[in-house]
Design a protein around this motif. Structure first.
Motif, PDB file in Angstrom:
ATOM      1  N   PHE A  96       0.855  -1.185   0.000  1.00 13.51           N
ATOM      2  CA  PHE A  96       0.000   0.000   0.000  1.00 13.51           C
ATOM      3  C   PHE A  96       0.891   1.235   0.000  1.00 13.51           C
ATOM      4  O   PHE A  96       1.756   1.366   0.868  1.00 13.51           O
ATOM      5  CB  PHE A  96      -0.913   0.032   1.229  1.00 13.51           C
ATOM      6  CG  PHE A  96      -1.835  -1.151   1.333  1.00 13.51           C
ATOM      7  CD1 PHE A  96      -2.784  -1.394   0.363  1.00 13.51           C
ATOM      8  CD2 PHE A  96      -1.756  -2.016   2.409  1.00 13.51           C
ATOM      9  CE1 PHE A  96      -3.644  -2.478   0.461  1.00 13.51           C
ATOM     10  CE2 PHE A  96      -2.607  -3.093   2.524  1.00 13.51           C
ATOM     11  CZ  PHE A  96      -3.555  -3.326   1.539  1.00 13.51           C
ATOM     12  N   GLY A  97       0.702   2.109  -0.952  1.00 16.25           N
ATOM     13  CA  GLY A  97       1.500   3.328  -1.013  1.00 16.25           C
ATOM     14  C   GLY A  97       2.982   3.058  -1.156  1.00 16.25           C
ATOM     15  O   GLY A  97       3.798   3.838  -0.698  1.00 16.25           O
ATOM     16  N   GLY A  98       3.335   1.934  -1.765  1.00 16.44           N
ATOM     17  CA  GLY A  98       4.734   1.593  -1.964  1.00 16.44           C
ATOM     18  C   GLY A  98       5.385   0.886  -0.795  1.00 16.44           C
ATOM     19  O   GLY A  98       6.576   0.587  -0.833  1.00 16.44           O
ATOM     20  N   VAL A  99       4.631   0.591   0.257  1.00 13.17           N
ATOM     21  CA  VAL A  99       5.170  -0.050   1.457  1.00 13.17           C
ATOM     22  C   VAL A  99       4.476  -1.400   1.650  1.00 13.17           C
ATOM     23  O   VAL A  99       3.250  -1.467   1.663  1.00 13.17           O
ATOM     24  CB  VAL A  99       4.947   0.837   2.702  1.00 13.17           C
ATOM     25  CG1 VAL A  99       5.482   0.161   3.950  1.00 13.17           C
ATOM     26  CG2 VAL A  99       5.587   2.204   2.505  1.00 13.17           C
ATOM     27  N   PRO A 100       5.247  -2.485   1.810  1.00 12.25           N
ATOM     28  CA  PRO A 100       4.617  -3.786   2.038  1.00 12.25           C
ATOM     29  C   PRO A 100       4.109  -3.931   3.474  1.00 12.25           C
ATOM     30  O   PRO A 100       4.737  -3.461   4.419  1.00 12.25           O
ATOM     31  CB  PRO A 100       5.743  -4.789   1.751  1.00 12.25           C
ATOM     32  CG  PRO A 100       7.000  -4.033   1.973  1.00 12.25           C
ATOM     33  CD  PRO A 100       6.702  -2.590   1.693  1.00 12.25           C
ATOM     34  N   PHE A 101       2.966  -4.580   3.603  1.00  5.36           N
ATOM     35  CA  PHE A 101       2.358  -4.878   4.895  1.00  5.36           C
ATOM     36  C   PHE A 101       1.828  -6.299   4.862  1.00  5.36           C
ATOM     37  O   PHE A 101       1.589  -6.860   3.794  1.00  5.36           O
ATOM     38  CB  PHE A 101       1.184  -3.925   5.188  1.00  5.36           C
ATOM     39  CG  PHE A 101       1.600  -2.503   5.419  1.00  5.36           C
ATOM     40  CD1 PHE A 101       1.989  -2.070   6.675  1.00  5.36           C
ATOM     41  CD2 PHE A 101       1.600  -1.587   4.379  1.00  5.36           C
ATOM     42  CE1 PHE A 101       2.382  -0.762   6.895  1.00  5.36           C
ATOM     43  CE2 PHE A 101       1.988  -0.274   4.578  1.00  5.36           C
ATOM     44  CZ  PHE A 101       2.375   0.140   5.839  1.00  5.36           C
ATOM     45  N   PHE A 102       1.619  -6.874   6.043  1.00  5.42           N
ATOM     46  CA  PHE A 102       0.949  -8.162   6.153  1.00  5.42           C
ATOM     47  C   PHE A 102      -0.372  -7.933   6.870  1.00  5.42           C
ATOM     48  O   PHE A 102      -0.386  -7.484   8.019  1.00  5.42           O
ATOM     49  CB  PHE A 102       1.805  -9.179   6.925  1.00  5.42           C
ATOM     50  CG  PHE A 102       1.104 -10.492   7.100  1.00  5.42           C
ATOM     51  CD1 PHE A 102       0.995 -11.369   6.030  1.00  5.42           C
ATOM     52  CD2 PHE A 102       0.517 -10.836   8.299  1.00  5.42           C
ATOM     53  CE1 PHE A 102       0.330 -12.575   6.172  1.00  5.42           C
ATOM     54  CE2 PHE A 102      -0.157 -12.032   8.455  1.00  5.42           C
ATOM     55  CZ  PHE A 102      -0.247 -12.907   7.384  1.00  5.42           C
ATOM     56  N   ILE A 103      -1.487  -8.218   6.201  1.00  7.10           N
ATOM     57  CA  ILE A 103      -2.823  -8.054   6.776  1.00  7.10           C
ATOM     58  C   ILE A 103      -3.338  -9.444   7.124  1.00  7.10           C
ATOM     59  O   ILE A 103      -3.600 -10.269   6.242  1.00  7.10           O
ATOM     60  CB  ILE A 103      -3.795  -7.363   5.779  1.00  7.10           C
ATOM     61  CG1 ILE A 103      -3.187  -6.092   5.192  1.00  7.10           C
ATOM     62  CG2 ILE A 103      -5.143  -7.107   6.453  1.00  7.10           C
ATOM     63  CD1 ILE A 103      -2.839  -5.025   6.190  1.00  7.10           C
TER      64      ILE A 103
END
Length: 178
Positions: A65-72
């Motif tokens: 999201f927005g160029g930043v990886p996250f783990f949902i």
């Protein structure tokens, strides 16, 4: 005769800056206490406890999201805190003990709020050398209500180094964001 607003050059600068980092995601599922949507059969309450007014469109798993990886995580994906403004009175006032366990040049937080105050929450970062940093989150600068129009806050958020990373919809609304 018009005024142009929005991120403009800030989005390009942010994109260039984000490319310099190597990313590691932090799994918050052990701390998550609400789902993205209500599922009464599974005993799951959605993050705002508002029935179909939820985050069901937010993709889960590893996302960028927005160029930043996250783990949902799923089925519980949200760390929701106590609130006097919503039906969240049985929730914790703080969550502690989240381990990063590695050196980091930057931390990126994916967050939202509903019914928030001027200073709805803060992050407390404890470093290995026992120093502490508190990051106070201000409504309209680092976070906005998930139903607010993000364009209205784009300049203030950009000045604070924040941005809307995701927008979606649900059966109640055609544009929600955080």
């Amino acid at each position: 005769g018009c005024t142009l607003r929005g991120e403009g050059g800030a989005a390009l600068v942010r994109s260039r800056r984000l490319k310099q980092y190597q990313y590691s995601t932090i799994d918050l599922s052990p701390y998550a206490n609400r789902g993205l949507t209500d599922n009464k059969d599974a005993g799951l309450i959605g993050w705002t406890n508002q029935g179909e007014n939820d985050m069901r469109a937010l993709p889960t798993g590893r996302q960028t999201f927005g160029g930043v990886p996250f783990f949902i995580a799923t089925p519980k994906a949200a760390v929701v805190l106590y609130s006097v403004s919503a039906d969240n009175k049985g929730l914790p006032k703080e969550v502690t003990g989240i381990k990063v366990g590695q050196r980091a040049d930057a931390l990126f937080f994916l967050h939202s709020m509903a019914w928030g105050a001027e200073r709805p929450f803060r992050y407390r970062v404890n470093y290995e050398d026992a120093t502490l940093e508190e990051i106070e989150i201000t409504n309209g600068r680092q976070v906005i209500d998930w139903w607010d129009d993000p364009i209205r806050y784009a300049d203030a958020m950009s000045d604070a180094g924040a941005f809307v990373a995701w927008t979606g919809d649900n059966p109640m609304e055609s544009a929600i964001s955080f």
